[in-house]
Design a protein around this motif. Structure first.
Motif, PDB file in Angstrom:
ATOM      1  N   ILE A 190       8.897  26.410 -10.641  1.00 38.07           N
ATOM      2  CA  ILE A 190       9.557  27.686 -10.923  1.00 38.07           C
ATOM      3  C   ILE A 190       9.049  28.676  -9.880  1.00 38.07           C
ATOM      4  O   ILE A 190       7.850  28.988  -9.851  1.00 38.07           O
ATOM      5  N   TRP A 192       8.788  32.273  -8.615  1.00 42.73           N
ATOM      6  CA  TRP A 192       8.916  33.623  -9.158  1.00 42.73           C
ATOM      7  C   TRP A 192       8.470  34.629  -8.110  1.00 42.73           C
ATOM      8  O   TRP A 192       7.373  34.542  -7.572  1.00 42.73           O
ATOM      9  N   LYS A 199      12.332  32.699  -1.875  1.00 45.65           N
ATOM     10  CA  LYS A 199      12.444  31.663  -2.908  1.00 45.65           C
ATOM     11  C   LYS A 199      13.527  30.645  -2.552  1.00 45.65           C
ATOM     12  O   LYS A 199      13.276  29.432  -2.537  1.00 45.65           O
ATOM     13  N   HIS A 257      16.776  32.529 -14.786  1.00 42.93           N
ATOM     14  CA  HIS A 257      16.592  33.365 -15.970  1.00 42.93           C
ATOM     15  C   HIS A 257      17.928  33.783 -16.581  1.00 42.93           C
ATOM     16  O   HIS A 257      17.970  34.265 -17.724  1.00 42.93           O
ATOM     17  N   THR A 282      13.575  32.720  -9.771  1.00 47.96           N
ATOM     18  CA  THR A 282      13.804  33.848 -10.659  1.00 47.96           C
ATOM     19  C   THR A 282      13.065  35.072 -10.151  1.00 47.96           C
ATOM     20  O   THR A 282      11.988  34.954  -9.539  1.00 47.96           O
ATOM     21  N   THR A 283      13.652  36.245 -10.403  1.00 44.28           N
ATOM     22  CA  THR A 283      12.984  37.503 -10.102  1.00 44.28           C
ATOM     23  C   THR A 283      12.313  38.085 -11.342  1.00 44.28           C
ATOM     24  O   THR A 283      11.625  39.104 -11.236  1.00 44.28           O
ATOM     25  N   GLU A 284      12.514  37.454 -12.496  1.00 43.19           N
ATOM     26  CA  GLU A 284      11.942  37.943 -13.754  1.00 43.19           C
ATOM     27  C   GLU A 284      10.703  37.129 -14.127  1.00 43.19           C
ATOM     28  O   GLU A 284      10.544  35.993 -13.692  1.00 43.19           O
ATOM     29  N   ASN A 285       9.871  37.731 -14.939  1.00 44.34           N
ATOM     30  CA  ASN A 285       8.643  37.065 -15.370  1.00 44.34           C
ATOM     31  C   ASN A 285       9.006  35.815 -16.178  1.00 44.34           C
ATOM     32  O   ASN A 285       9.634  35.921 -17.235  1.00 44.34           O
ATOM     33  N   PRO A 286       8.630  34.624 -15.719  1.00 44.23           N
ATOM     34  CA  PRO A 286       8.983  33.398 -16.455  1.00 44.23           C
ATOM     35  C   PRO A 286       8.405  33.359 -17.862  1.00 44.23           C
ATOM     36  O   PRO A 286       8.958  32.685 -18.740  1.00 44.23           O
ATOM     37  N   VAL A 300       4.468  26.950 -11.944  1.00 46.56           N
ATOM     38  CA  VAL A 300       4.966  28.274 -11.562  1.00 46.56           C
ATOM     39  C   VAL A 300       4.282  28.712 -10.268  1.00 46.56           C
ATOM     40  O   VAL A 300       3.045  28.763 -10.196  1.00 46.56           O
ATOM     41  N   VAL A 302       3.973  31.846  -7.708  1.00 50.70           N
ATOM     42  CA  VAL A 302       4.213  33.287  -7.590  1.00 50.70           C
ATOM     43  C   VAL A 302       4.293  33.629  -6.101  1.00 50.70           C
ATOM     44  O   VAL A 302       3.299  33.529  -5.375  1.00 50.70           O
ATOM     45  N   GLU A 419      10.278  42.999 -14.874  1.00 51.17           N
ATOM     46  CA  GLU A 419       8.831  43.043 -14.714  1.00 51.17           C
ATOM     47  C   GLU A 419       8.365  44.369 -14.115  1.00 51.17           C
ATOM     48  O   GLU A 419       7.363  44.938 -14.537  1.00 51.17           O
TER      49      GLU A 419
END
Length: 587
Positions: A190, A192, A199, A257, A282-286, A300, A302, A419
């Motif tokens: 993932i 993020w 990404k 997401h 994803t640009t959102e907090n997993p 994950v 980052v 986030e």
């Protein structure tokens, strides 16, 4: 053989001949011409009956003509029937047979010298054409890339980790992921990070390595447009690939997401058993947007916002690829500059302009490269309009003001529902708690300029007035409530200065968290209590009826206003006598 038309047009000289003489003429015509006419003239001629193609296919002789006249052979084999094929094969001329035999014998190592030369000529011409095509695709001129409809960020997307800048903590030389990628042992991931940090590019680099080594197939889906049926179809294909070809499937899901919880559950059994290797971006907090079960099956990564130095490297690579010179520097690729078209103007850019892009794009490589493209396109277009003759300037200079005009301002990374929303409000709260009024105003501005709801900020200030200021300044709470009401009355942008005033007041006010801690201790006491909660003492209970009074409710209660001195009376349950929640520590 089926009857052919009376007149057939020769595809070489475009003259009409009888159908029974066209074969002999083609042999002679090809020999005399030395090379066939251009494809355009043949394709521009009128449509011919299938018999013409079937006959003309037997006359491919000269090596340069193979890319053109090989098309006749394929069309004849599809259009003609068995009878036509036999007659056509028996009537082929020696030159055509030499080509066919030469190809076959060259593979088996039995070809005659003359036939091998023909075959080698055909192969060299074809391979040369392929090399020129590949070379042209890699050496696109600046004008081609700048006038293309494709964004520059997509055209210059890196294909190797050596060209991938700014994420050394994740894919550096000594990292675990780098060693896994080099060995093609790719786990489910993932990715993020903020927009434009790389990404999607990292996923494409992984795909490129897998395709080169043939270890896996790569499938891309976007959660914004794909449905659950699309995902199941890809998984079904992956199962067939794994069973029949022993080849894994890497599935890249952009904006993962956007899939809801039930859609994400579709991946669980297949990621668990290794049918697919999932790479989600994803640009959102997993932690909030991706199922916990799916997170446990993926690693994950980052990805951080790109630094100014990384953006500088990306922009330097872009100007080198595009053949754009940097003012005051020697050209990075002089050979490309010499080979450029003499009729095209030289494009230069100020080094200060590149630095401005690196600072204004806020760590977003996509925004930086597309801003560079916009600035150069604008200057190229204006130079064409202002060009008056052959003595006009052959140099186009992109300055810092052109870049600033294209970007307008630094785009503020802020998502009201994501986030960054929680990060900024946390930074504001902690800056006020630390009595740093400058930092507090900065984080307030970050939120308001990013489109935050001012009432949300005002509600947080009301909370802060009690949580962090409390009894140290009893005027803080009325100040915060007044700010909330004022924001509700007038709205943005007028209420921004009201919020700023309240923020500065609360930042400068003395702080006390005694009430906040005491109430937190009360909650802890209630949650940690074992067994039934203590009952309310009888003398503190309400006695509205005769029965309750008979049961002893309110008996012995001392009404405080009736006494001139403080009254000795127990108000806590018997089990909590002597407890001070302002100093109490949960066990």
């Amino acid at each position: 053989m089926e009857s052919a038309p009376d007149a057939v047009q020769c595809p070489v000289c475009l003259k009409d001949f009888a159908s029974d003489t066209i074969n002999g003429h083609l042999d002679v015509c090809l020999t005399d011409q030395g090379e066939p006419p251009l494809k355009k003239s043949r394709l521009g001629s009128k449509a011919e009956p299938p018999g013409v193609h079937g006959t003309g296919s037997s006359s491919v002789a000269a090596p340069p003509s193979s890319p053109v006249f090989s098309m006749f052979k394929s069309s004849q084999s599809k259009a003609s029937g068995p009878g036509e094929r036999n007659v056509s094969l028996s009537s082929r001329q020696p030159a055509a047979s030499a080509v066919n035999k030469g190809v076959k014998r060259n593979v088996c190592g039995e070809g005659e010298p003359g036939q091998e030369e023909v075959t080698e000529a055909v192969q060299s011409q074809t391979s040369g054409f392929n090399r020129q095509t590949a070379k042209a695709s890699h050496e696109l001129s600046p004008r081609t890339l700048m006038t293309s409809n494709k964004p520059l960020a997509e055209s210059l997307r890196p294909s190797t980790l050596e060209e991938y800048f700014g994420q050394n903590k994740v894919v550096g030389q000594q990292t675990l992921l780098r060693s896994l990628l080099d060995s093609q042992e790719i786990p489910s991931l993932i990715l993020w990070g903020p927009p434009g940090c790389g990404k999607t590019t990292l996923a494409h680099i992984i795909a490129s390595g897998s395709k080169k080594k043939g270890t896996a197939r790569f499938v891309t889906l976007s959660a914004t447009s794909a449905s659950t049926s699309d995902v199941r179809e890809v998984i079904k294909q992956a199962q067939n690939e794994l069973r029949l070809c022993k080849r894994r499937t890497i599935m890249f899901i952009d904006e993962i997401h956007r899939f809801n919880k039930s859609q994400q559950d579709t991946f669980l059994p297949h990621v668990e058993c290794g049918t697919v290797t999932l790479i989600g971006a994803t640009t959102e907090n997993p932690s909030f947007q991706v199922n916990a079960a799916l997170l446990s099956r993926c690693r994950v990564l980052v990805l951080e916002k790109l630094s100014v130095e990384a953006m500088g490297s990306i922009l330097e690579r872009a100007v080198v690829k595009l053949g754009i010179g940097v003012l005051g520097r020697e050209p990075a690729n002089p050979r490309q500059r010499e080979q450029s078209n003499a009729h095209e103007a030289t494009i230069l850019i100020e080094e200060k302009a590149l630095d401005t892009i690196a600072h204004l794009c806020d760590g977003d490589a996509r925004a930086g490269l597309n801003g560079l493209q916009l600035a150069v396109q604008a200057q190229v277009s204006s130079s064409r309009l202002g060009q008056s003759g052959p003595d006009a300037s052959r140099e186009i200079l992109v300055k810092e003001e052109h870049v600033k005009e294209g970007l307008q301002r630094s785009h503020i990374l802020y998502d009201r529902a994501g986030e960054e929303h929680y990060n900024c409000i946390s930074a504001l709260h902690k800056s006020m708690r630390g009595s740093d009024e400058n930092a507090s105003l900065y984080w307030l501005g970050r939120m308001l300029e990013g489109g935050e709801d001012p009432l949300y900020v005002a509600r947080r200030l009301v909370r802060f007035a009690s949580e962090d200021v409390g009894m140290a300044d009893t005027a803080a709470l009325p100040q915060a409530v007044s700010a909330f009401q004022a924001c509700h009355f007038i709205g943005m942008p007028e209420c921004e200065v009201i919020l700023a005033q309240c923020v500065v007041y609360l930042t400068r006010a003395p702080k006390s968290v005694g009430i906040y801690k005491a109430y937190a201790n009360v909650k802890a006491c209630l949650r940690n209590h074992r067994g039934p909660l203590p009952s309310v003492p009888l003398h503190l209970r309400n006695a509205p009826t005769r029965l309750t009074r008979q049961l002893g409710y309110a008996k012995g209660y001392k009404y405080n206003p009736a006494f001139s001195e403080p009254v000795e009376q127990q108000y806590l349950p018997e089990e909590l006598q002597g407890t001070d929640f302002f100093t109490w520590t949960p066990s």
